[in-house]
Design a protein around this motif. Structure first.
Motif, PDB file in Angstrom:
ATOM      1  N   ASP A 141     -41.526 -96.850 -87.065  1.00  0.00           N
ATOM      2  CA  ASP A 141     -42.402 -96.120 -86.488  1.00  0.00           C
ATOM      3  C   ASP A 141     -43.155 -95.162 -85.796  1.00  0.00           C
ATOM      4  O   ASP A 141     -43.844 -94.476 -86.280  1.00  0.00           O
ATOM      5  N   ASP A 175     -40.858 -99.704 -83.630  1.00  0.00           N
ATOM      6  CA  ASP A 175     -41.873-100.602 -83.205  1.00  0.00           C
ATOM      7  C   ASP A 175     -42.005-101.780 -84.489  1.00  0.00           C
ATOM      8  O   ASP A 175     -41.608-101.872 -85.457  1.00  0.00           O
ATOM      9  N   THR A 235     -42.526-103.243 -79.058  1.00  0.00           N
ATOM     10  CA  THR A 235     -41.483-102.228 -78.990  1.00  0.00           C
ATOM     11  C   THR A 235     -41.109-102.943 -78.209  1.00  0.00           C
ATOM     12  O   THR A 235     -41.760-103.621 -77.014  1.00  0.00           O
ATOM     13  N   SER A 241     -41.249-105.520 -73.387  1.00  0.00           N
ATOM     14  CA  SER A 241     -41.722-105.079 -74.198  1.00  0.00           C
ATOM     15  C   SER A 241     -43.553-104.303 -73.960  1.00  0.00           C
ATOM     16  O   SER A 241     -43.587-105.098 -72.735  1.00  0.00           O
TER      17      SER A 241
END
Length: 122
Positions: free
Chosen positions: A66, A74, A88, A104
């Motif tokens: 993260d 991510d 992401t 993404s």
């Protein structure tokens, strides 16, 4: 002895640090993320390919976490050419809202270095 469970249809050479495991789609199950020497980044769930990004340069390192503090994992991919890409994975309903239909957000590259590929797409 080892018992084969899944065969992942994969092509290309992979550097030692260019693969990672992590829950990048938020469903609680772990995905396999693989970067190739040919500049491709793949996301697999079991033996199914969920997404791919291309033209990223020689992938040398892939990490999952993260990074942006949103409570969602991510994908960070580093290239041998000195680029750092952050992806992401979005829900398909979110992808329909984007102009290109990808899944993404775009990568982030070092200052002064344009991104080689704008999206991780399915």
């Amino acid at each position: 002895s080892l018992v084969p469970l899944h065969e992942i249809p994969f092509r290309g050479a992979v550097q030692q640090g260019a693969l990672a495991l992590g829950d990048v789609d938020g469903d609680g199950a772990v995905e396999l993320i693989v970067g190739t020497c040919d500049g491709e980044l793949f996301v697999f769930k079991y033996s199914e390919q969920l997404a791919v990004a291309e033209n990223l340069g020689t992938m040398t390192c892939v990490l999952v976490g993260d990074l942006l503090g949103r409570g969602q994992s991510d994908i960070v991919a580093l290239s041998g050419e000195g680029d750092c890409f952050v992806f992401t994975l979005q829900e398909e309903s979110d992808a329909a809202d984007t102009d290109s239909g990808t899944v993404s957000s775009g990568p982030h590259s070092p200052q002064g270095s344009p991104p080689r590929s704008p999206h991780l797409s399915s």
